[in-house]
Write a protein that holds these residues in place. Structure first.
Motif, short mmCIF file in Angstrom:
data_model
loop_
_atom_site.label_atom_id
_atom_site.label_comp_id
_atom_site.label_asym_id
_atom_site.label_seq_id
_atom_site.Cartn_x
_atom_site.Cartn_y
_atom_site.Cartn_z
N GLN A 86 -32.17 -15.90 28.52
CA GLN A 86 -31.42 -15.60 29.69
C GLN A 86 -31.47 -16.36 30.76
O GLN A 86 -31.02 -16.81 31.56
N GLU A 87 -33.01 -16.82 31.06
CA GLU A 87 -33.34 -17.36 32.10
C GLU A 87 -32.82 -18.82 32.08
O GLU A 87 -32.36 -19.32 33.02
N LYS A 88 -32.76 -19.48 30.83
CA LYS A 88 -32.50 -20.67 30.69
C LYS A 88 -30.84 -20.90 30.75
O LYS A 88 -30.22 -21.79 31.15
N LEU A 89 -30.05 -20.06 30.18
CA LEU A 89 -28.34 -19.83 30.11
C LEU A 89 -28.02 -19.37 31.89
O LEU A 89 -27.23 -20.03 32.07
N GLY A 90 -28.80 -18.87 32.62
CA GLY A 90 -28.36 -18.60 33.83
C GLY A 90 -27.53 -17.33 33.83
O GLY A 90 -26.98 -16.64 32.91
N GLY A 91 -26.97 -17.17 35.08
CA GLY A 91 -26.14 -16.06 35.38
C GLY A 91 -24.69 -16.30 34.63
O GLY A 91 -23.80 -15.27 34.82
N GLU A 92 -24.26 -17.20 34.17
CA GLU A 92 -22.92 -17.39 33.60
C GLU A 92 -23.10 -16.56 31.93
O GLU A 92 -22.04 -16.21 31.42
N TYR A 93 -24.28 -15.96 31.93
CA TYR A 93 -24.18 -15.39 30.56
C TYR A 93 -25.10 -14.02 30.59
O TYR A 93 -25.79 -13.81 31.72
N HIS A 94 -24.71 -13.17 29.68
CA HIS A 94 -25.40 -11.80 29.66
C HIS A 94 -25.84 -11.66 28.35
O HIS A 94 -25.21 -11.48 27.32
N VAL A 95 -27.35 -11.67 28.05
CA VAL A 95 -27.93 -11.66 26.80
C VAL A 95 -28.44 -10.50 26.50
O VAL A 95 -29.38 -9.82 27.54
N GLU A 96 -28.30 -9.81 25.37
CA GLU A 96 -28.77 -8.65 24.83
C GLU A 96 -29.52 -8.80 23.62
O GLU A 96 -29.36 -9.37 22.89
#
Length: 337
Positions: A86-96
């Motif tokens: 999540q940190e690497k992908l940033g705000g464009e993504y929502h990781v669960e």
């Protein structure tokens, strides 16, 4: 535009090492039609009448051996992996994060993605090699759940990543500190499967188990075969470490029941190596992206003790991918590509 949804799914873990929670976990796991792929009535009798009642207390004791202040190692490292991705992908993504069995459930994770109104969902089952009982089960479960939604977003799946270069590099680097060349033999021990499940994945009906080395090389015919992908992963790690073919062995652990499973079995390879006078073994478990019961106990404790009883000296486990930044890079690249 909305965020892009990412769902990372591992196998699962009991909520605690207590017998009741282990029983619940084993019941859900083993009742999966893709895990024990036999007649539903027979599966129910076998799982609920024999395996779960007798196996739960024993498995509970094993989980208590690896449970620590962080709880389940598998869940602990899975949570870290998700946070790092999540940190690497940033705000464009929502990781669960989800577990195929128990918690956090796939249903709850999908509900969070739906509530976040993601514009798409990418599912990455955290199993490097494809198997119907692992990756296939995750894909089926996700499709069953999302298929009931009124609005179904674009959804995609990673089928396997057995040859991912960053993953291969991570395993290799984890092994370098042990000086692999100093060991008598290198073992690549993968989780086992019944042979019948390999045969079901051979759509040609003319290849699987028709000859002894049918899995030795990955081809168009066996490209989705679990065993063939395992051999390919082992070959790539060995190549990365300059380990000659005669100095490494591919084997399979965690056998259940009396019918034939993928061979050779790790326990039999240990016996053969001990008989040949081998003393020190370095063991990779490249079917797992996070250390768990199968690595921390089955290999590090059980196989170590078994090998010493046979006259050997040491079975050294190579740590799994866990929270290694390079593996996180691999997951991020899968998402973006």
């Amino acid at each position: 535009m909305g965020k892009k949804g990412v769902l990372l799914v591992n196998l699962g873990t009991p909520d605690s090492p207590e017998v009741s929670d282990v029983r619940t976990y084993l019941d859900e796991f083993l009742m999966d039609e893709r895990v024990i792929d036999i007649n539903a009535f027979k599966r129910t009798l076998l799982v609920k009448g024999i395996i779960v009642p007798f196996r739960s207390p024993k498995t509970s004791k094993l989980y208590k051996e690896i449970w620590d202040e962080n709880g389940s190692p598998l869940l602990y490292f899975s949570k870290i992996q998700v946070a790092m991705v999540q940190e690497k992908l940033g705000g464009e993504y929502h990781v669960e994060l989800a577990m195929r069995y128990q918690n956090p459930s796939i249903a709850s994770a999908l509900d969070k993605l739906k509530a976040a109104m993601v514009e798409s969902i990418q599912v990455i089952p955290l199993f490097p090699q494809y198997a119907s009982a692992s990756t296939g089960s995750v894909i089926q479960k996700v499709m069953e759940l999302v298929g009931k939604w009124q609005t179904i977003p674009p959804i995609s799946f990673i089928n396997s990543f057995h040859d991912n270069e960053l993953m291969i590099d991570t395993f290799a680097q984890n092994a370098e500190k042990y000086q692999p060349e100093s060991y008598d033999q290198i073992l690549f021990s993968f989780h086992g499967l019944p042979e019948r499940q390999l045969k079901k994945c051979d759509h040609s009906g003319q290849h699987c188990l028709k000859k002894n080395d049918c899995c030795a090389t990955l081809t168009d015919v066996n490209k989705f075969c679990y065993s063939a992908q395992c051999h390919d992963t082992a070959r790539l790690i060995a190549k990365r470490l300059n380990i000659p073919a005669e100095k490494y062995s591919v084997c399979f652990q965690s056998r259940l029941g009396k019918e034939p499973w993928v061979q050779p079995y790790t326990s039999e390879v240990l016996k053969e190596l001990a008989e040949k006078g081998k003393k020190r073994l370095l063991v990779f478990c490249p079917a797992f992206v996070a250390d768990c019961l199968e690595t921390l106990y089955e290999v590090s404790v059980e196989y170590h003790e078994e090998f010493r009883a046979l006259g050997g000296e040491e079975v050294q486990l190579v740590a799994s991918l866990n929270d290694d930044p390079k593996f996180i890079e691999a997951l991020v690249a899968m998402v973006k590509n």
